[in-house]
Design a protein around this motif. Structure first.
Motif, PDB file in Angstrom:
ATOM      1  N   ASP A  52      34.833  62.268  23.079  1.00  0.00           N
ATOM      2  CA  ASP A  52      34.905  62.932  24.393  1.00  0.00           C
ATOM      3  C   ASP A  52      36.245  62.660  25.069  1.00  0.00           C
ATOM      4  O   ASP A  52      36.866  63.550  25.651  1.00  0.00           O
ATOM      5  N   VAL A  53      36.674  61.399  24.996  1.00  0.00           N
ATOM      6  CA  VAL A  53      37.917  61.022  25.678  1.00  0.00           C
ATOM      7  C   VAL A  53      39.109  61.734  25.031  1.00  0.00           C
ATOM      8  O   VAL A  53      39.982  62.273  25.714  1.00  0.00           O
ATOM      9  N   VAL A  54      39.100  61.776  23.688  1.00  0.00           N
ATOM     10  CA  VAL A  54      40.206  62.465  22.980  1.00  0.00           C
ATOM     11  C   VAL A  54      40.217  63.942  23.394  1.00  0.00           C
ATOM     12  O   VAL A  54      41.282  64.517  23.652  1.00  0.00           O
ATOM     13  N   ARG A  55      39.039  64.518  23.511  1.00  0.00           N
ATOM     14  CA  ARG A  55      38.954  65.927  23.921  1.00  0.00           C
ATOM     15  C   ARG A  55      39.569  66.108  25.313  1.00  0.00           C
ATOM     16  O   ARG A  55      40.316  67.039  25.558  1.00  0.00           O
ATOM     17  N   ASP A  56      39.260  65.183  26.219  1.00  0.00           N
ATOM     18  CA  ASP A  56      39.806  65.263  27.583  1.00  0.00           C
ATOM     19  C   ASP A  56      41.330  65.133  27.593  1.00  0.00           C
ATOM     20  O   ASP A  56      42.027  65.877  28.275  1.00  0.00           O
ATOM     21  N   VAL A  57      41.832  64.153  26.805  1.00  0.00           N
ATOM     22  CA  VAL A  57      43.291  63.935  26.759  1.00  0.00           C
ATOM     23  C   VAL A  57      43.960  65.192  26.219  1.00  0.00           C
ATOM     24  O   VAL A  57      44.942  65.702  26.792  1.00  0.00           O
ATOM     25  N   ASP A  58      43.428  65.700  25.130  1.00  0.00           N
ATOM     26  CA  ASP A  58      43.971  66.890  24.477  1.00  0.00           C
ATOM     27  C   ASP A  58      43.998  68.076  25.450  1.00  0.00           C
ATOM     28  O   ASP A  58      45.009  68.760  25.597  1.00  0.00           O
ATOM     29  N   HIS A  59      42.869  68.225  26.161  1.00  0.00           N
ATOM     30  CA  HIS A  59      42.725  69.339  27.095  1.00  0.00           C
ATOM     31  C   HIS A  59      43.763  69.251  28.212  1.00  0.00           C
ATOM     32  O   HIS A  59      44.473  70.221  28.513  1.00  0.00           O
ATOM     33  N   ASP A  60      43.925  68.054  28.796  1.00  0.00           N
ATOM     34  CA  ASP A  60      44.879  67.873  29.888  1.00  0.00           C
ATOM     35  C   ASP A  60      46.304  68.136  29.408  1.00  0.00           C
ATOM     36  O   ASP A  60      47.102  68.795  30.085  1.00  0.00           O
ATOM     37  N   TYR A  61      46.599  67.584  28.233  1.00  0.00           N
ATOM     38  CA  TYR A  61      47.951  67.710  27.675  1.00  0.00           C
ATOM     39  C   TYR A  61      48.299  69.175  27.432  1.00  0.00           C
ATOM     40  O   TYR A  61      49.334  69.681  27.812  1.00  0.00           O
ATOM     41  N   GLU A 185      56.817  56.235  24.901  1.00  0.00           N
ATOM     42  CA  GLU A 185      56.208  55.200  25.735  1.00  0.00           C
ATOM     43  C   GLU A 185      55.548  55.805  26.965  1.00  0.00           C
ATOM     44  O   GLU A 185      54.427  55.465  27.336  1.00  0.00           O
ATOM     45  N   ARG A 186      56.324  56.743  27.608  1.00  0.00           N
ATOM     46  CA  ARG A 186      55.747  57.386  28.810  1.00  0.00           C
ATOM     47  C   ARG A 186      54.525  58.230  28.437  1.00  0.00           C
ATOM     48  O   ARG A 186      53.538  58.272  29.168  1.00  0.00           O
ATOM     49  N   ALA A 187      54.610  58.873  27.282  1.00  0.00           N
ATOM     50  CA  ALA A 187      53.472  59.714  26.852  1.00  0.00           C
ATOM     51  C   ALA A 187      52.246  58.846  26.620  1.00  0.00           C
ATOM     52  O   ALA A 187      51.133  59.189  27.033  1.00  0.00           O
ATOM     53  N   ARG A 188      52.459  57.691  25.990  1.00  0.00           N
ATOM     54  CA  ARG A 188      51.331  56.785  25.718  1.00  0.00           C
ATOM     55  C   ARG A 188      50.680  56.353  27.038  1.00  0.00           C
ATOM     56  O   ARG A 188      49.455  56.375  27.203  1.00  0.00           O
ATOM     57  N   GLN A 189      51.565  56.023  28.023  1.00  0.00           N
ATOM     58  CA  GLN A 189      51.060  55.575  29.310  1.00  0.00           C
ATOM     59  C   GLN A 189      50.272  56.689  30.000  1.00  0.00           C
ATOM     60  O   GLN A 189      49.183  56.480  30.527  1.00  0.00           O
ATOM     61  N   ALA A 190      50.885  57.896  29.954  1.00  0.00           N
ATOM     62  CA  ALA A 190      50.250  59.034  30.637  1.00  0.00           C
ATOM     63  C   ALA A 190      48.906  59.362  29.993  1.00  0.00           C
ATOM     64  O   ALA A 190      47.911  59.619  30.683  1.00  0.00           O
ATOM     65  N   MET A 191      48.877  59.304  28.653  1.00  0.00           N
ATOM     66  CA  MET A 191      47.607  59.615  27.965  1.00  0.00           C
ATOM     67  C   MET A 191      46.556  58.549  28.270  1.00  0.00           C
ATOM     68  O   MET A 191      45.373  58.848  28.430  1.00  0.00           O
ATOM     69  N   ALA A 192      47.037  57.280  28.365  1.00  0.00           N
ATOM     70  CA  ALA A 192      46.098  56.194  28.694  1.00  0.00           C
ATOM     71  C   ALA A 192      45.491  56.431  30.073  1.00  0.00           C
ATOM     72  O   ALA A 192      44.290  56.205  30.280  1.00  0.00           O
ATOM     73  N   ASP A 193      46.333  56.924  31.019  1.00  0.00           N
ATOM     74  CA  ASP A 193      45.801  57.201  32.370  1.00  0.00           C
ATOM     75  C   ASP A 193      44.728  58.290  32.313  1.00  0.00           C
ATOM     76  O   ASP A 193      43.682  58.173  32.949  1.00  0.00           O
ATOM     77  N   ILE A 194      45.024  59.335  31.534  1.00  0.00           N
ATOM     78  CA  ILE A 194      44.028  60.424  31.423  1.00  0.00           C
ATOM     79  C   ILE A 194      42.732  59.876  30.818  1.00  0.00           C
ATOM     80  O   ILE A 194      41.623  60.150  31.294  1.00  0.00           O
ATOM     81  N   ALA A 195      42.903  59.045  29.752  1.00  0.00           N
ATOM     82  CA  ALA A 195      41.719  58.491  29.063  1.00  0.00           C
ATOM     83  C   ALA A 195      40.918  57.614  30.013  1.00  0.00           C
ATOM     84  O   ALA A 195      39.683  57.682  30.046  1.00  0.00           O
TER      85      ALA A 195
END
Ligand code: ADP
Length: 531
Positions: A52-61, A185-195
């Motif tokens: 579910d979380v991967v789906r959310d990250v993917d969707h936001d991105y 690095e920024r992408a990892r951080q941003a994706m972590a926030d979405i997750a």
């Protein structure tokens, strides 16, 4: 009877403990199976959460990228508007937004930072952009119409991953390209926030998230705690998103659950066994008590019948004039007197016991000379005992202080102790009665050199109806009430009874009464202690 009690206890214990053990074994294997299932269920649940979380990250991105890279051919010439557009765009981890307009002779490249300001690029970034755009320039060159304008990823340079989207004119011919270069690095951080937002929205606050390449999930990197992982679906397809419980793996959680349940079960089983044990003990006590009561009835009947029949026989002899010699008449008379005294004492004990049991026994305290009570009581015994071969030594300290006592009760307690000393003296017929003051206590000792009492019996002999052993220890008859009454009387005087005895060597009972205590008529315990 004892054997019967023991057998009953063994049966009851077997009949309850065997099913309980079977139940415990079944419960154990059930809990073990539950542990496995729980671990599996926990693992599946985590798998669903991570998907579910991967789906959310993917969707936001994807949504953010679609919005940021949705440009028209006309907008490619207006650099200010492009700057404003990219400033408002929020592609997670973006470091450069760029547009390329394909001309006949050359490409028109514009680059912007995430604030929408023009930005220069490094050689590596320029190279990466060139590679990402190259294929679209070929499409432009051949003038191929594009039915669909989708996002594509160029990750040839893993440190400068690029999302690109072609810009087409009305005839669907590619006129340029827009894209975004990502900072890992920024992408990892941003994706972590979405997750994190996704997890909080689902109220799974006790989960830990990790995002990155597979190396990050190696056993050493995760500190032995395993993450449940799922590959990302957009831009970072070679990366994984992993989640785990903040404090335990599914196996640890299941084991914790197992331990909790096992402990509860063990607790309940222990309580059950304790309850069974207490019930058995209470039943055994009850059976022992009823056995002692029936022994008491038979002992008392015997105690009553024997002297009564002797008295009757001697009385008859005297009435019929069969005894003529004066010394014989005296002897029979003394015998009758002694037996009557014994009967009186037995009946007194029984009456006292019944008064104590029904809490009706009253004590009348008055200041008395304890020495006088002792000498008076002993003197009533002295002559008959000496005739039966007993040597009775009385040693009363001369200056005993006056003490508030119930005269008759203390005399009765003393009679009971002397009577026991006589009964259990065996061959060594020496009895000592001593009285003295020690500190603020009056001590009255009755000592014999008889059969003695085993240490394990020394507490029990004060219980009502209790008599030591059987004929194996002694075959003297008695009611089992004497010491229980002594103990009650002494307690009513706020004192205690001490016993010092060695089997085969004799016994000393000591009545200890505080001299300073203001004795009252109240009795600490109205009834005798239960056996
Ligand atoms: P009983 O009527 O049986 O004497 P008691 O309550 O006076 O009842 O005594 C309880 C038991 O304590 C007796 O049965 C006896 O076994 C034991 N006992 C009491 N006094 C003595 C003693 N002086 N020497 C040995 N055993 C004694």
């Amino acid at each position: 009877m004892r054997r019967f009690v023991r057998n009953s206890i063994v049966w009851v214990a077997a009949l309850t403990l065997v099913p309980l053990t079977v139940l415990l074994v079944m419960q154990y294997s059930f809990l073990r199976r539950l542990e496995e299932t729980t671990a599996q269920a926990e693992r599946n649940w985590l798998r669903n959460v991570v998907a579910d979380v991967v789906r959310d990250v993917d969707h936001d991105y994807r949504n953010a990228s679609e919005w940021a890279l949705d440009l028209t051919t006309d907008s490619l010439r207006d650099h200010d508007a492009l700057g404003t557009h990219f400033r408002d765009a929020h592609v997670p981890g973006a470091k450069i937004y760029f547009t390329v307009r394909f001309g006949e002779e050359m490409w028109d490249l514009s680059t912007y930072d995430p604030n929408g300001r023009a930005r220069t690029v490094s050689l590596a970034e320029g190279q990466a952009m060139k590679v990402a755009v190259a294929s679209w320039s070929v499409v432009h060159h051949f003038g191929t119409a594009l039915p669909v304008r989708g996002l594509s990823i160029d990750d040839a340079d893993r440190t400068n991953r690029i999302i690109v989207k072609p810009i087409t004119d009305g005839a669907l011919h590619v006129q340029g390209v827009t894209g975004v270069v990502l900072d890992n690095e920024r992408a990892r951080q941003a994706m972590a926030d979405i997750a994190l937002r996704s997890i909080r929205r689902r109220k799974h606050n006790d989960l830990v998230i990790r995002i990155g390449d597979p190396k990050l999930f190696a056993a050493r990197a995760t500190g032995r705690r395993e993450f449940i992982v799922e590959p990302l679906k957009f831009a970072y397809m070679d990366w994984f998103l992993g989640v785990r419980d903040v404090c335990a793996t599914p196996e640890e959680l299941a084991h914790l659950n197992f331990r909790f349940n096992a402990l509860w079960t063990a607790g309940v089983a222990i309580a059950l066994v304790a309850a069974i044990f207490l019930a058995i003990q209470a039943t055994a006590r009850q059976m022992r008590l009823s056995q002692m009561k029936s022994d008491f009835v038979s002992n008392v009947s015997h105690e009553l019948r024997t002297p009564l029949s002797s008295i009757r026989v001697f009385g008859e002899y005297m009435r019929l004039g069969r005894v003529e010699k004066p010394e014989k008449i005296r002897e029979y008379g003394e015998y009758i007197e002694a037996e009557s005294r014994r009967l009186t004492q037995l009946i007194n004990n029984i009456l006292d016991f019944s008064r104590i049991e029904s809490a009706e026994k009253k004590y009348r305290f008055a200041e008395c000379d304890p020495g006088a009570i002792i000498t008076d009581t002993v003197s009533a015994f002295e002559v008959p005992l000496r005739e039966r071969g007993f040597n009775i030594v009385v040693d009363v300290a001369p200056s005993l202080p006056p003490v508030r006592l119930d005269h008759d009760s203390i005399a009765q307690a003393l009679v009971n102790l002397i009577d026991n000393a006589v009964k259990y003296s065996g061959e060594r017929k020496e009895i000592g009665v001593r009285a003295f003051a020690a500190g603020d206590e009056l001590r009255i000792e009755v000592q014999d050199h008889g059969i003695g009492i085993a240490v394990c019996e020394q507490k029990k002999i004060f219980e009502k109806f209790y008599r030591v052993g059987s004929g194996l220890v002694h075959d003297v008859k008695g009611s089992g009430l004497g010491l229980a009454i002594v103990s009650h009387i002494v307690k009513a005087h706020h004192g205690r009874v001490e016993v010092a005895s060695t089997p085969g060597d004799g016994t000393t009972f000591t009545i200890v009464i505080p001299t300073a205590h203001p004795q009252t008529g109240s009795i600490p315990e109205a009834t005798l202690e239960n056996a």
